[in-house]
Design a protein around this motif. Structure first.
Motif, short mmCIF file in Angstrom:
data_model
loop_
_atom_site.label_atom_id
_atom_site.label_comp_id
_atom_site.label_asym_id
_atom_site.label_seq_id
_atom_site.Cartn_x
_atom_site.Cartn_y
_atom_site.Cartn_z
N ASP A 318 40.47 30.01 6.01
CA ASP A 318 41.92 29.98 6.19
C ASP A 318 42.30 28.87 7.16
O ASP A 318 41.43 28.25 7.79
CB ASP A 318 42.38 31.35 6.72
N GLU A 319 43.59 28.63 7.25
CA GLU A 319 44.15 27.73 8.25
C GLU A 319 45.38 28.38 8.84
O GLU A 319 46.28 28.80 8.12
CB GLU A 319 44.50 26.37 7.63
N ASN A 320 45.40 28.48 10.16
CA ASN A 320 46.50 29.12 10.88
C ASN A 320 46.82 30.50 10.32
O ASN A 320 47.91 30.75 9.77
CB ASN A 320 47.75 28.23 10.84
N PRO A 321 45.91 31.46 10.43
CA PRO A 321 46.17 32.81 9.93
C PRO A 321 47.36 33.43 10.65
O PRO A 321 47.60 33.18 11.83
CB PRO A 321 44.87 33.55 10.26
N ARG A 322 48.10 34.27 9.91
CA ARG A 322 49.26 34.93 10.50
C ARG A 322 48.88 36.27 11.14
O ARG A 322 49.58 36.76 12.02
CB ARG A 322 50.32 35.15 9.43
N GLU A 355 50.77 30.40 18.25
CA GLU A 355 50.56 28.98 17.99
C GLU A 355 49.63 28.85 16.78
O GLU A 355 49.35 29.81 16.08
CB GLU A 355 49.97 28.25 19.21
N GLY A 356 49.16 27.68 16.50
CA GLY A 356 48.27 27.48 15.37
C GLY A 356 46.82 27.54 15.79
O GLY A 356 46.42 26.84 16.73
N ASP A 398 48.59 38.48 20.08
CA ASP A 398 49.09 39.81 20.36
C ASP A 398 48.24 40.83 19.62
O ASP A 398 47.74 40.57 18.52
CB ASP A 398 50.55 39.97 19.89
N MET A 399 48.09 41.99 20.22
CA MET A 399 47.35 43.10 19.62
C MET A 399 48.29 44.29 19.48
O MET A 399 49.09 44.57 20.37
CB MET A 399 46.15 43.50 20.48
N ARG A 400 48.15 45.02 18.35
CA ARG A 400 48.90 46.25 18.14
C ARG A 400 47.90 47.36 17.82
O ARG A 400 47.25 47.33 16.77
CB ARG A 400 49.90 46.10 16.99
#
Length: 511
Positions: A318-322, A355-356, A398-400
């Protein structure tokens, strides 16, 4: 008595026994200046030096038996800040047994910090401990092995635990009302490599004193290992979900080729994909059941976890995962039929990069296991490019800790995956049945939905899509004929008018 790491951590997560009196903290240093800039410069300075592990506790503490370790429980009536109106309280774990190297804990007030000293009187029944341990409790080599955070989660005056830091760079949290399950780590290095894995450690902590009305507590942790140092800041907000913002900067001592960012560790033994392998009265046993990935292209990928016969590693380039994370979607007690473990109440953990993060791969490691006491699942982001010695790399995320992520694409999610023979056990094929959740995308005629089913080896049938009265959603069932192959990568997706209606279902079938 034998004890696994997993059952040991479960014991640590249990509520501590409250005592009648509070105690003032014992500090073994004068106040010194502290700032985040100094903290990062300290990690950078340390990276330029030869690695030196933290000193170990005396032999008498390392040789504690399981029963001795378990008998010494922190008295929550003496928690840090318990005699104040602070919004949070903090407990400590004593060293010994599996935790021979104590950590350093510093308390930050304003722009200065002081180091806590070890205080055996904070633990219940310490008087019953062996005399040589009690008499030697003022040894400066002693220290705490971890810390636990508590907050008024459900009612005023009742401080309940929600997060623990203990062991290497491990930490774990729960949403309000949940039971502990999967863990996270600060960093993974060389996971599943033939030469062995390196386990960096959080060696020094700085905990910022919260205000009386604080909803967030800040913990800074210095990571150290033969290969790298790191400065980690955790901004922790309990609730459902429990939210943690992580700001991490790495300073490699050596070139890092196989790095795991935001690593997650969990347990998967069996469910309806491999139920036939286990003679067990329960329907499923797992802390997490699938890897969810929201990739840079906007696809939602769902990969049911496996308990393979041999170690296997899967990479989702992947590139820059969301976002990515390990999910626990079975939320009813009867999904497991286990009245003790409460697997249905274990948290999911969702990672959201800031960020990326560039090019790399969400990596899934699945380790063979025959018992639920062992963690056998690891997931993390692996950057494509190595990190050079002497360089600096920042990763914020961030973590949820709780349930499903709320900010993902609006597609139907996978409820369950079932794999096995049909009524005729002699057939050369297996049946794959995938249940998708009820969703407005399924309104109308199901014949208008295109079914994409593929395998890189073996053959697959066209599949049958029909409504499932039991779930309210739909089920896609198809035949997979492996032939003489040992493994195959399967992919399923439901599409209408060029738009994806569901998560992309991925699975690695093995003979």
């Amino acid at each position: 008595m034998s004890l696994s790491r997993r059952s040991f951590l479960t014991m640590l997560g249990a509520a501590a026994i409250a005592g009648p009196a509070s105690a003032l903290p014992v500090f073994k240093s004068e106040a010194v200046p502290f700032s985040v800039d100094w903290f990062k410069s300290e990690a950078k300075r340390l990276a330029a030096e030869t690695y030196a592990p933290m000193a170990e506790v005396p032999e008498s503490w390392k040789n504690l038996s399981y029963d001795q370790y378990k008998a010494l429980v922190f008295d929550t009536g003496k928690a840090l800040w318990s005699d104040t109106d602070r919004a949070f309280q903090m407990d400590f774990f004593h060293p010994g047994l599996y935790f021979p190297r104590p950590i350093e804990i510093n308390i930050v007030e304003g722009d200065s910090a002081r180091t806590l000293g070890f205080d055996l009187s904070l633990f219940t029944r310490f008087e019953q401990f062996p005399a040589e341990l009690v008499d030697g409790a003022d040894d400066r080599a002693l220290g705490y092995s971890g810390l636990r955070l508590r907050h008024e989660l459900t009612k005023p005056g009742k401080f309940e635990e929600f997060m623990v830091f203990q062991g290497a760079s491990y930490f774990r949290a729960i949403g309000t009302g949940q039971n502990y399950g999967l863990s996270a780590r600060g960093l993974a290095l060389n996971t599943a490599d033939a030469d062995g894995e390196e386990f960096p450690e959080f060696t020094r902590f700085w905990v910022e004193t919260p205000t009386d009305d604080a909803t967030t507590i800040i913990v800074h942790a210095l990571l150290d290992s033969p290969s790298t140092t790191g400065a980690y800041s955790f901004y922790i907000t309990p609730g459902l979900p429990a939210e943690v913002r992580v700001e991490a900067t790495l300073y490699p001592r050596t070139e890092l080729d196989h790095v795991g960012i935001a690593p997650l560790t969990s347990m998967f033994l069996f469910d309806q994909t491999n139920r036939s392998r286990f003679d067990d009265f329960r329907d499923a046993v797992h802390d997490s059941e699938g890897l969810l990935v929201w990739n840079g292209a906007g696809e939602m990928l769902w990969r049911p976890l496996a308990n393979p016969a041999e170690l296997q590693v899967s990479s989702f380039v992947d590139e820059n995962p969301r976002g990515f994370g390990l999910m626990q979607r079975a939320r009813h007690g009867e999904d497991f039929a286990d009245l003790e473990a409460f697997y249905h109440n274990r948290p999911s953990l969702w990672i959201m990069p800031k960020e990326g993060w560039g090019k790399g791969a969400v990596t899934l490691v699945e380790i063979p296991s025959d018992k639920e006491i062992y963690d056998n699942i690891v997931a993390y982001w692996r950057p494509r490019e190595p990190m050079a010695a002497g360089s600096e790399h920042s990763f914020n995320y961030d973590m949820r800790w709780g349930g499903e992520p709320e900010d993902k694409r609006s597609v139907s999610r996978v409820l369950n995956s079932r794999i096995g023979k049909g009524y005729d056990k002699k057939t050369a094929y297996v049946i794959m049945a995938i249940d998708f959740a009820d969703h407005e995308v399924f309104n109308g005629n199901l014949d208008d939905i295109t079914r994409f089913i593929s395998a890189n080896r073996g053959t697959v049938s066209e599949g049958v899509l029909q409504r499932n009265p039991g779930t309210g959603g739909v089920r896609l069932a198809f035949r997979f004929t492996p032939g003489d192959v040992g493994s195959a990568e399967l992919r399923v997706q439901l599409v209408k008018d060029g738009k994806s209606l569901t998560e992309v279902w991925l699975y690695r079938w093995t003979a």
